[in-house]
Design a protein around this motif. Structure first.
Motif, short mmCIF file in Angstrom:
data_model
loop_
_atom_site.label_atom_id
_atom_site.label_comp_id
_atom_site.label_asym_id
_atom_site.label_seq_id
_atom_site.Cartn_x
_atom_site.Cartn_y
_atom_site.Cartn_z
N ILE A 59 0.88 -1.31 -0.39
CA ILE A 59 -0.07 -0.24 0.00
C ILE A 59 1.23 1.43 -0.27
O ILE A 59 0.66 2.55 -0.63
N ASN A 60 1.62 1.43 0.75
CA ASN A 60 3.16 2.12 1.31
C ASN A 60 3.91 2.82 -0.53
O ASN A 60 3.30 3.64 -1.35
N LYS A 96 -0.82 7.35 8.24
CA LYS A 96 -0.80 8.06 9.28
C LYS A 96 -1.63 6.57 10.30
O LYS A 96 -1.21 6.42 10.92
N PHE A 97 -3.14 6.47 9.69
CA PHE A 97 -3.27 5.09 10.08
C PHE A 97 -2.94 4.02 9.45
O PHE A 97 -3.38 2.75 10.39
N LEU A 98 -3.01 4.59 8.46
CA LEU A 98 -1.47 2.32 7.98
C LEU A 98 -0.70 2.55 8.90
O LEU A 98 0.04 1.40 8.82
N ALA A 99 0.55 3.58 9.14
CA ALA A 99 1.74 3.60 10.44
C ALA A 99 1.62 2.72 11.81
O ALA A 99 2.07 1.95 12.22
N GLU A 100 -0.20 3.27 12.47
CA GLU A 100 -0.73 2.63 14.00
C GLU A 100 -0.98 0.78 13.14
O GLU A 100 -0.68 0.44 13.99
N TRP A 101 -1.93 1.18 12.47
CA TRP A 101 -1.92 -0.66 12.19
C TRP A 101 -0.95 -1.21 11.57
O TRP A 101 -1.45 -2.10 12.35
N HIS A 102 0.52 -0.83 10.96
CA HIS A 102 1.49 -1.49 10.76
C HIS A 102 2.05 -1.78 12.63
O HIS A 102 2.62 -3.14 12.82
N ARG A 103 3.08 -0.32 12.79
CA ARG A 103 2.99 -1.12 14.43
C ARG A 103 1.99 -1.82 15.38
O ARG A 103 2.53 -2.87 15.91
N MET A 104 0.81 -1.75 15.03
CA MET A 104 0.25 -3.04 16.19
C MET A 104 0.01 -4.19 16.17
O MET A 104 0.68 -4.77 16.35
N ALA A 105 0.21 -4.26 13.87
CA ALA A 105 0.68 -5.53 13.74
C ALA A 105 1.71 -6.25 14.24
O ALA A 105 2.00 -7.83 14.61
N THR A 106 3.04 -5.16 14.62
CA THR A 106 4.40 -5.99 14.72
C THR A 106 4.13 -6.37 15.95
O THR A 106 5.47 -7.14 16.90
N GLU A 107 3.06 -5.69 17.25
CA GLU A 107 2.74 -6.44 18.83
C GLU A 107 1.68 -7.68 18.71
O GLU A 107 1.73 -8.28 20.21
N GLU A 117 -7.43 -4.75 18.95
CA GLU A 117 -7.19 -3.68 18.92
C GLU A 117 -6.92 -3.86 16.56
O GLU A 117 -7.51 -2.88 16.15
N LEU A 118 -6.00 -4.53 16.72
CA LEU A 118 -5.71 -4.61 15.42
C LEU A 118 -6.87 -4.61 14.22
O LEU A 118 -7.04 -4.42 13.26
N ALA A 119 -7.60 -5.63 15.52
CA ALA A 119 -9.45 -5.91 13.95
C ALA A 119 -9.99 -4.69 14.32
O ALA A 119 -10.39 -3.88 12.61
N ARG A 120 -10.04 -3.62 15.34
CA ARG A 120 -11.08 -2.77 15.43
C ARG A 120 -10.00 -1.94 14.12
O ARG A 120 -10.55 -0.91 12.96
N ILE A 121 -8.43 -1.56 14.26
CA ILE A 121 -7.84 -0.93 13.72
C ILE A 121 -7.84 -0.97 11.78
O ILE A 121 -8.15 0.26 10.68
N THR A 122 -7.88 -2.54 11.35
CA THR A 122 -7.46 -3.18 10.69
C THR A 122 -9.35 -2.53 9.73
O THR A 122 -9.30 -2.62 8.57
N MET A 123 -10.35 -2.31 10.33
CA MET A 123 -11.22 -1.99 9.60
C MET A 123 -12.02 -0.10 9.39
O MET A 123 -12.33 0.02 8.74
N ASP A 124 -10.87 0.35 10.23
CA ASP A 124 -10.80 1.58 10.35
C ASP A 124 -10.07 1.98 9.09
O ASP A 124 -10.16 2.84 8.19
N VAL A 125 -9.01 1.23 9.24
CA VAL A 125 -8.12 1.50 7.64
C VAL A 125 -9.13 1.40 6.34
O VAL A 125 -8.99 1.71 5.23
#
Length: 213
Positions: A59-60, A96-107, A117-125
């Motif tokens: 995506i980036n 901004k949202f993609l960066a947070e999505w990726h960060r959460m996936a690394t955790e 939380e990753l599921a929630r952010i993913t649907m926001d993205v």
């Protein structure tokens, strides 16, 4: 998006298939994350984290190619500046949202709350990608259309190929093939590679997404 893309230049087809692949994968990633939240599994979490990393990179790269090549070329051909400004601003907000999505996936690991939380952010993205893709697709056949020509699309294809990380040669064509219709293969770059690695991609998706794949 129209049912068939076959009448468009190949670079335009590739862009639309990339949008389709993104909006197809994001809900499946969210479903997989929700299952991890309910049933933590370290192996599946590692596979999902790696898959998100790949999709995030794609995506980036897609957005960078438009920012660095397509928009500047369109400007030199007198494209509507308001249309370009709209799409560039959407990229900046999405980043901004993609960066947070990726960060959460690394955790991701065995903590179910991280997966939830990753599921929630993913649907926001996903919601934001759907909106941006719709705007971009409308502008490309609307206000930006008078400045587009086959040479620009060909140059965009070349730029994207030259700037893509090497590993994407295995992933990207197969990823686009997975969402392409029988008469849309003109938008799949390196079609022989796409077919060669289709099975590998399906296995990768099953490991990361499970029954969502």
């Amino acid at each position: 998006m129209s049912t068939s893309l076959s009448s468009l230049p190949s670079g335009h087809q590739t862009m639309l298939l990339a949008h389709r692949a993104m909006v197809t994968d994001l809900p499946r990633i969210a479903e997989a994350a929700n299952r991890l939240a309910a049933n933590p599994d370290a192996t599946r979490a590692a596979a999902l984290s790696g898959y998100v990393d790949r999709v995030h990179t794609l995506i980036n790269h897609h957005h960078e190619g438009e920012n660095e090549y397509l928009w500047p070329r369109l400007r030199t051909h007198g494209a509507d500046e308001a249309a370009i400004a709209l799409l560039a601003a959407e990229h900046e907000e999405l980043d901004k949202f993609l960066a947070e999505w990726h960060r959460m996936a690394t955790e991701l690991g065995t903590d179910g709350s991280v997966a939830a939380e990753l599921a929630r952010i993913t649907m926001d993205v996903h919601e934001r990608i759907v909106g941006h893709a719709a705007d971009e697709e409308a502008e490309l056949v609307g206000r930006l259309a008078p400045a587009l020509n086959p040479k620009i699309w060909k140059g965009f294809e070349t730029h994207m190929r030259k700037t893509a990380p090497l590993w994407t040669l295995r992933f990207m064509p197969a990823w686009l093939l997975s969402v392409a219709g029988p008469d849309e293969l003109g938008g799949v770059p390196a079609l022989p590679m796409a077919r060669l690695f289709r099975g590998w991609l399906e296995r990768t998706q099953r490991a990361a997404l499970g029954s969502a794949a």
